[in-house]
Design a protein around this motif. Structure first.
Motif, PDB file in Angstrom:
ATOM      1  N   ALA A  24    -116.470  98.068  19.024  1.00  6.84           N
ATOM      2  CA  ALA A  24    -117.585  98.863  19.460  1.00  6.84           C
ATOM      3  C   ALA A  24    -118.263  99.353  18.399  1.00  6.84           C
ATOM      4  O   ALA A  24    -119.618  99.559  18.564  1.00  6.84           O
ATOM      5  CB  ALA A  24    -116.554 100.097  20.246  1.00  6.84           C
ATOM      6  N   LEU A  27    -120.799  96.702  17.592  1.00  7.57           N
ATOM      7  CA  LEU A  27    -121.592  96.433  18.743  1.00  7.57           C
ATOM      8  C   LEU A  27    -122.902  97.625  18.605  1.00  7.57           C
ATOM      9  O   LEU A  27    -124.142  97.807  19.133  1.00  7.57           O
ATOM     10  CB  LEU A  27    -121.156  96.478  20.108  1.00  7.57           C
ATOM     11  CG  LEU A  27    -120.290  95.464  20.577  1.00  7.57           C
ATOM     12  CD1 LEU A  27    -119.527  95.457  21.791  1.00  7.57           C
ATOM     13  CD2 LEU A  27    -121.154  94.204  20.634  1.00  7.57           C
ATOM     14  N   ASP A  28    -122.320  98.861  18.042  1.00  2.86           N
ATOM     15  CA  ASP A  28    -123.301  99.917  18.182  1.00  2.86           C
ATOM     16  C   ASP A  28    -124.351  99.836  16.647  1.00  2.86           C
ATOM     17  O   ASP A  28    -125.280 100.434  16.632  1.00  2.86           O
ATOM     18  CB  ASP A  28    -122.364 101.133  18.013  1.00  2.86           C
ATOM     19  CG  ASP A  28    -123.272 102.573  18.055  1.00  2.86           C
ATOM     20  OD1 ASP A  28    -124.038 102.604  19.113  1.00  2.86           O
ATOM     21  OD2 ASP A  28    -123.296 103.288  17.047  1.00  2.86           O
ATOM     22  N   GLY A  59    -118.341  95.591  27.626  1.00  4.98           N
ATOM     23  CA  GLY A  59    -119.832  95.178  27.997  1.00  4.98           C
ATOM     24  C   GLY A  59    -120.163  96.130  29.051  1.00  4.98           C
ATOM     25  O   GLY A  59    -121.398  95.989  29.375  1.00  4.98           O
ATOM     26  N   ASN A  62    -121.906 100.375  27.591  1.00  2.00           N
ATOM     27  CA  ASN A  62    -123.193 100.421  26.960  1.00  2.00           C
ATOM     28  C   ASN A  62    -124.070  99.236  27.539  1.00  2.00           C
ATOM     29  O   ASN A  62    -123.647  98.296  27.362  1.00  2.00           O
ATOM     30  CB  ASN A  62    -123.319 100.512  25.486  1.00  2.00           C
ATOM     31  CG  ASN A  62    -124.502 100.801  24.821  1.00  2.00           C
ATOM     32  OD1 ASN A  62    -125.497 100.220  25.004  1.00  2.00           O
ATOM     33  ND2 ASN A  62    -124.475 101.990  24.002  1.00  2.00           N
ATOM     34  N   ASN A  64    -126.435  97.925  26.355  1.00  2.00           N
ATOM     35  CA  ASN A  64    -126.940  97.096  25.077  1.00  2.00           C
ATOM     36  C   ASN A  64    -125.889  96.112  24.724  1.00  2.00           C
ATOM     37  O   ASN A  64    -126.312  94.944  24.007  1.00  2.00           O
ATOM     38  CB  ASN A  64    -127.431  97.848  24.059  1.00  2.00           C
ATOM     39  CG  ASN A  64    -128.702  98.817  24.274  1.00  2.00           C
ATOM     40  OD1 ASN A  64    -129.743  98.029  24.674  1.00  2.00           O
ATOM     41  ND2 ASN A  64    -128.753  99.905  23.821  1.00  2.00           N
ATOM     42  N   TRP A  65    -124.755  96.292  24.775  1.00  4.14           N
ATOM     43  CA  TRP A  65    -123.572  95.784  24.255  1.00  4.14           C
ATOM     44  C   TRP A  65    -123.348  94.226  24.764  1.00  4.14           C
ATOM     45  O   TRP A  65    -123.126  93.405  23.971  1.00  4.14           O
ATOM     46  CB  TRP A  65    -122.213  96.486  24.568  1.00  4.14           C
ATOM     47  CG  TRP A  65    -122.145  97.834  23.614  1.00  4.14           C
ATOM     48  CD1 TRP A  65    -123.200  98.234  22.660  1.00  4.14           C
ATOM     49  CD2 TRP A  65    -121.247  98.673  23.249  1.00  4.14           C
ATOM     50  NE1 TRP A  65    -122.789  99.380  22.205  1.00  4.14           N
ATOM     51  CE2 TRP A  65    -121.738  99.615  22.459  1.00  4.14           C
ATOM     52  CE3 TRP A  65    -120.030  98.706  23.911  1.00  4.14           C
ATOM     53  CZ2 TRP A  65    -120.775 100.757  21.932  1.00  4.14           C
ATOM     54  CZ3 TRP A  65    -119.176  99.979  23.586  1.00  4.14           C
ATOM     55  CH2 TRP A  65    -119.721 100.773  22.562  1.00  4.14           C
ATOM     56  N   ARG A  68    -125.328  91.821  22.864  1.00  2.87           N
ATOM     57  CA  ARG A  68    -125.135  91.685  21.611  1.00  2.87           C
ATOM     58  C   ARG A  68    -124.014  90.763  21.377  1.00  2.87           C
ATOM     59  O   ARG A  68    -123.733  90.265  20.038  1.00  2.87           O
ATOM     60  CB  ARG A  68    -125.130  93.208  20.886  1.00  2.87           C
ATOM     61  CG  ARG A  68    -126.401  93.919  20.899  1.00  2.87           C
ATOM     62  CD  ARG A  68    -126.196  95.359  20.445  1.00  2.87           C
ATOM     63  NE  ARG A  68    -127.414  96.022  20.403  1.00  2.87           N
ATOM     64  CZ  ARG A  68    -127.502  97.243  19.828  1.00  2.87           C
ATOM     65  NH1 ARG A  68    -126.583  97.846  19.141  1.00  2.87           N
ATOM     66  NH2 ARG A  68    -128.672  97.832  19.971  1.00  2.87           N
ATOM     67  N   LEU A  69    -123.090  90.922  22.230  1.00  5.98           N
ATOM     68  CA  LEU A  69    -121.818  90.238  22.117  1.00  5.98           C
ATOM     69  C   LEU A  69    -121.785  88.828  22.249  1.00  5.98           C
ATOM     70  O   LEU A  69    -122.055  88.374  23.371  1.00  5.98           O
ATOM     71  CB  LEU A  69    -120.763  90.903  23.348  1.00  5.98           C
ATOM     72  CG  LEU A  69    -119.586  90.541  23.004  1.00  5.98           C
ATOM     73  CD1 LEU A  69    -118.764  90.995  21.640  1.00  5.98           C
ATOM     74  CD2 LEU A  69    -118.690  91.188  24.173  1.00  5.98           C
TER      75      LEU A  69
END
Length: 245
Positions: A24, A27-28, A59, A62, A64-65, A68-69
Motif C-alpha cells: 500500500a 502504491l501510494d 485495488g 483506492n 488509483n491503485w 499502478r499495480l
C-alpha cells in the motif's frame, strides 16, 4: 497521499501484514508497482496463497491503485529450505536458540530475497525495491537490521552497476505504528483487509480468527501482531497520531 514518483518499485510481497502495508505504501508513491513472492518451503506457505486476494482487495481501496499495480512474480527458492534447519522450514518446536535469536531465523533469507528481487527489478526496469524489514519491533533477526540493508544496497549497486534504492518503510516503527500506517494509507478498509486476508502466523494456522487476524496466537509472529494491534487500538481510540513511516 505522498508525492507520486515516476520511477517504479518492486515490493517483496509475502502475503503478511508487513508486506501488505508496504505494498500500500508503494502504491501510494509510485506509478508502477510490481510484486514478488518467494517459495522456499516455509511451513507457513499458506501466506503465498493469500497474495492474489490481497492484490485484488487493495485495488478496491483506492481508485488509483489498480492502474499502478503491475505484474506479480513468484520465485522458487527450494534450495534455501533444503539447507535451512529452522523452525520455519522444518516441523520442529519454535524456541530460542543459544545465540539469543529464535530458531525461526533462516540464515541469509533476506539477503537472498533482496538479491533475487534486485535481479528481477533490473530486468523489469524498476529502481526501488521495497521490503518490510524492521529492527524496532522484531524477533532479533540480524538480516532485518538497517545496517544490513544499507550494506547490501551498496553491494547490489556495485555488482549490477545500478542505482537501486532498498526501501524499508517499517524499519523504525513498531507494530502498532505499522497498523496506524495502514490506516493512514487506506483507512479502515485497509486495516480490515489485513485482518481478514493477510497471513503472518509462523505455523500457517488459519483456523482461528482473532481480533487482529488469523493465527495460532502463540508463535512469535502472532504475539508481535497481537500486541501491536492492542496498542494500536488503544492509541487510535485516544486519538494518538503515529507518524507516517
Amino acid at each position: 497521499m505522498a508525492t507520486e514518483r515516476q520511477d517504479g518499485a518492486l515490493v517483496l510481497f509475502s502475503g503478511g501484514q508487513d508486506s501488505t502495508t508496504c505494498l500500500a505504501w508503494a502504491l501510494d508513491r509510485f506509478q508502477r508497482v510490481e510484486t514478488v513472492g518467494f517459495d522456499y518451503g516455509q511451513r507457513h506457505r499458506v501466506e503465498l496463497d493469500c497474495r492474489a486476494r490481497l492484490r485484488t482487495e487493495l485495488g478496491k481501496i483506492n481508485r488509483n491503485w489498480p492502474n499502478r499495480l503491475g505484474d506479480d512474480h513468484t520465485i522458487s527458492l527450494s534450495a534455501l529450505g533444503e539447507i535451512s534447519d529452522t523452525a520455519l522450514t522444518q516441523d520442529i518446536e519454535i524456541e530460542m536458540a543459544s545465540t539469543g535469536v529464535p530458531n525461526t531465523f533462516v540464515p541469509g533469507r533476506n539477503l537472498i530475497f533482496l538479491t533475487f528481487a534486485a535481479a528481477l527489478a533490473y530486468r523489469r526496469g524498476l529502481k526501488h525495491v521495497v521490503g518490510g524489514m524492521c529492527e524496532t519491533d522484531f524477533s532479533g533477526y540480524p538480516d532485518c537490521r538497517d545496517d544490513t540493508i544499507k550494506a547490501l544496497q551498496v553491494a547490489l549497486n556495485l555488482g549490477m552497476e545500478s542505482r537501486f534504492v532498498l526501501e524499508t518503510p517499517l524499519m523504525w516503527i513498531d507494530k502498532a505504528a505499522t497498523w496506524q500506517l495502514a490506516k493512514h494509507l487506506g483507512g479502515q478498509p485497509l486495516v480490515d483487509v489485513i485482518i481478514e486476508d493477510s497471513h503472518t502466523c509462523y505455523l500457517g494456522e488459519r483456523g482461528h480468527r482473532h481480533d487482529w487476524g488469523f493465527g495460532c496466537g502463540v508463535c512469535p509472529a502472532c504475539e508481535l501482531r497481537a500486541n501491536g494491534y492492542s496498542k494500536f487500538i488503544a492509541e487510535d481510540a485516544g486519538g494518538t497520531e503515529i507518524p507516517n513511516g
